[in-house]
Design an enzyme around this catalytic site. Structure first.
Site, PDB file in Angstrom:
ATOM      1  N   ASN A  72       0.864  -1.177   0.000  1.00  0.00           N
ATOM      2  CA  ASN A  72       0.000   0.000   0.000  1.00  0.00           C
ATOM      3  C   ASN A  72       0.903   1.230   0.000  1.00  0.00           C
ATOM      4  O   ASN A  72       1.499   1.572   1.014  1.00  0.00           O
ATOM      5  CB  ASN A  72      -0.896  -0.022   1.240  1.00  0.00           C
ATOM      6  N   TRP A  73       0.995   1.893  -1.154  1.00  0.00           N
ATOM      7  CA  TRP A  73       1.909   3.022  -1.282  1.00  0.00           C
ATOM      8  C   TRP A  73       1.383   4.291  -0.631  1.00  0.00           C
ATOM      9  O   TRP A  73       2.095   5.292  -0.549  1.00  0.00           O
ATOM     10  CB  TRP A  73       2.202   3.291  -2.764  1.00  0.00           C
ATOM     11  N   LYS A  74       0.122   4.288  -0.216  1.00  0.00           N
ATOM     12  CA  LYS A  74      -0.494   5.453   0.427  1.00  0.00           C
ATOM     13  C   LYS A  74      -0.289   6.708  -0.439  1.00  0.00           C
ATOM     14  O   LYS A  74      -0.269   6.615  -1.664  1.00  0.00           O
ATOM     15  CB  LYS A  74       0.020   5.611   1.853  1.00  0.00           C
ATOM     16  N   HIS A  78      -9.291   0.765   5.776  1.00  0.00           N
ATOM     17  CA  HIS A  78      -7.974   1.001   6.369  1.00  0.00           C
ATOM     18  C   HIS A  78      -8.121   1.921   7.574  1.00  0.00           C
ATOM     19  O   HIS A  78      -8.972   2.806   7.613  1.00  0.00           O
ATOM     20  CB  HIS A  78      -7.040   1.622   5.330  1.00  0.00           C
ATOM     21  N   GLU A 126      -6.615   4.410   8.584  1.00  0.00           N
ATOM     22  CA  GLU A 126      -6.556   5.842   8.302  1.00  0.00           C
ATOM     23  C   GLU A 126      -7.888   6.347   7.759  1.00  0.00           C
ATOM     24  O   GLU A 126      -8.289   7.488   8.023  1.00  0.00           O
ATOM     25  CB  GLU A 126      -5.408   6.118   7.320  1.00  0.00           C
ATOM     26  N   GLU A 157      -4.963  -4.843  11.352  1.00  0.00           N
ATOM     27  CA  GLU A 157      -4.085  -3.704  11.560  1.00  0.00           C
ATOM     28  C   GLU A 157      -4.249  -3.173  12.982  1.00  0.00           C
ATOM     29  O   GLU A 157      -5.215  -2.445  13.254  1.00  0.00           O
ATOM     30  CB  GLU A 157      -4.467  -2.552  10.635  1.00  0.00           C
ATOM     31  N   GLY A 198       2.546   2.902  10.906  1.00  0.00           N
ATOM     32  CA  GLY A 198       3.350   4.094  10.667  1.00  0.00           C
ATOM     33  C   GLY A 198       4.118   4.582  11.877  1.00  0.00           C
ATOM     34  O   GLY A 198       4.713   5.656  11.842  1.00  0.00           O
ATOM     35  N   SER A 217       3.089  -2.360  10.485  1.00  0.00           N
ATOM     36  CA  SER A 217       4.539  -2.113  10.400  1.00  0.00           C
ATOM     37  C   SER A 217       5.343  -3.396  10.198  1.00  0.00           C
ATOM     38  O   SER A 217       6.340  -3.632  10.869  1.00  0.00           O
ATOM     39  CB  SER A 217       5.033  -1.362  11.644  1.00  0.00           C
ATOM     40  N   GLY A 254       3.055  -1.146   4.361  1.00  0.00           N
ATOM     41  CA  GLY A 254       3.065   0.290   4.129  1.00  0.00           C
ATOM     42  C   GLY A 254       4.446   0.790   3.759  1.00  0.00           C
ATOM     43  O   GLY A 254       4.884   0.687   2.619  1.00  0.00           O
ATOM     44  N   GLY A 255       5.175   1.320   4.740  1.00  0.00           N
ATOM     45  CA  GLY A 255       6.478   1.930   4.479  1.00  0.00           C
ATOM     46  C   GLY A 255       7.467   1.020   3.781  1.00  0.00           C
ATOM     47  O   GLY A 255       8.208   1.454   2.885  1.00  0.00           O
TER      48      GLY A 255
END
Length: 265
Positions: free
Chosen positions: A24-26, A109, A111, A181, A187, A227, A248-249
């Site tokens: 997920n590149w957000k 998600h 967020e 999650e 994050g 993460s 994510g990251g």
């Protein structure tokens, strides 16, 4: 973590099962960077035996779709609107996603739930709309830190699953992946221990069994989405109820994504 070999097949409950590793590149990347990263991932994963997905921003979907065409990597969207068309300023419809080549969509998600206040009921409408149009769905669930500390983590996930999958048939369930999650781990660099994560995954599977039966629950792919990175992926993915990762990251660089994506036991 070693690359996936010919005889290195992940098994759960006696049945062969692939890991599902999604990036997920957000809200990251420009067109040039997205094209380059997608090209590198396509090359790095061409012999991979797991299931893969990349979800770029809406504005990058067609760029990445062109790169991934004919590859073993699914194109995903990070969200979608709750209607097919109409007066919904700022939204992107399922029909537009399909036209861009999208095959799966991330819904719920943390967020979206906690920053943009999207509700369980809204998630359910989106899930059913995506399934109606043949998209696969990754439905995200997870608890806040205060909910975990109060001992409510399992109850929160149970509620989100029951409400998010309301009126979804067992036939359509095969197109659904659950991503757990823990909100406090997204994050932040923190992550649940493999044991804690597996316990929640096990609880999620019990909820699914109550809703759809033991067979459907055993076959459900449940990703971990808090993460995950090369340093902790092996410990998490070796747990019996963890079937992949929503990354994510670590999904923004090949050097951190490929070691996870090519993981095998």
């Amino acid at each position: 973590m070693r690359p996936f070999g010919l005889n290195s097949i992940h098994k759960k409950g006696g049945k062969v099962k692939k890991f599902y590793i999604a990036a997920n590149w957000k809200m990251n990347m420009n067109r040039a960077g997205a094209k380059q990263l997608a090209t590198e991932m396509k090359a790095g994963l061409k012999d991979g035996k797991n299931k893969y997905m990349i979800a770029p921003s809406f504005t990058l979907l067609q760029e990445v779709s062109a790169v991934l065409k004919g590859s073993n990597i699914l194109l995903g969207a990070q969200n979608m609107g709750l209607e097919e068309k109409g007066a919904h300023t700022g939204e992107v419809s399922v029909l537009q996603l399909l036209e861009a080549g999208v095959q799966t969509v991330i819904l719920g998600h943390s967020e979206r739930r906690h920053i943009y206040k999207e509700t369980d009921g809204l998630m359910n409408k989106k899930v059913k709309l995506a399934l109606k149009h043949g998209l696969e769905v990754i439905l995200c669930v997870g608890e806040l830190l205060e909910e975990r500390e109060a001992g409510h983590a399992e109850a929160v996930c149970e509620r989100q699953i029951k409400k998010g999958l309301a009126d979804v048939s067992v036939q359509d369930l095969v197109k659904v992946t659950i991503a757990y999650e823990p909100v406090w781990a997204i994050g932040t660099g923190k992550n649940a221990s493999p044991e804690d994560a597996d316990a929640i995954h096990s609880s999620i599977r019990k909820t699914l069994a109550a809703l759809y039966g033991e067979k459907a629950a055993k076959e459900m792919i449940i990703q971990y989405g808090g993460s995950m990175k090369p340093e902790n992926a092996a410990g998490l993915l070796k747990k019996p109820n963890i079937d992949g990762g929503l990354i994510g990251g670590a999904g923004l660089k090949t050097e951190t994504f490929l070691p996870i994506a090519l993981f095998s036991e």
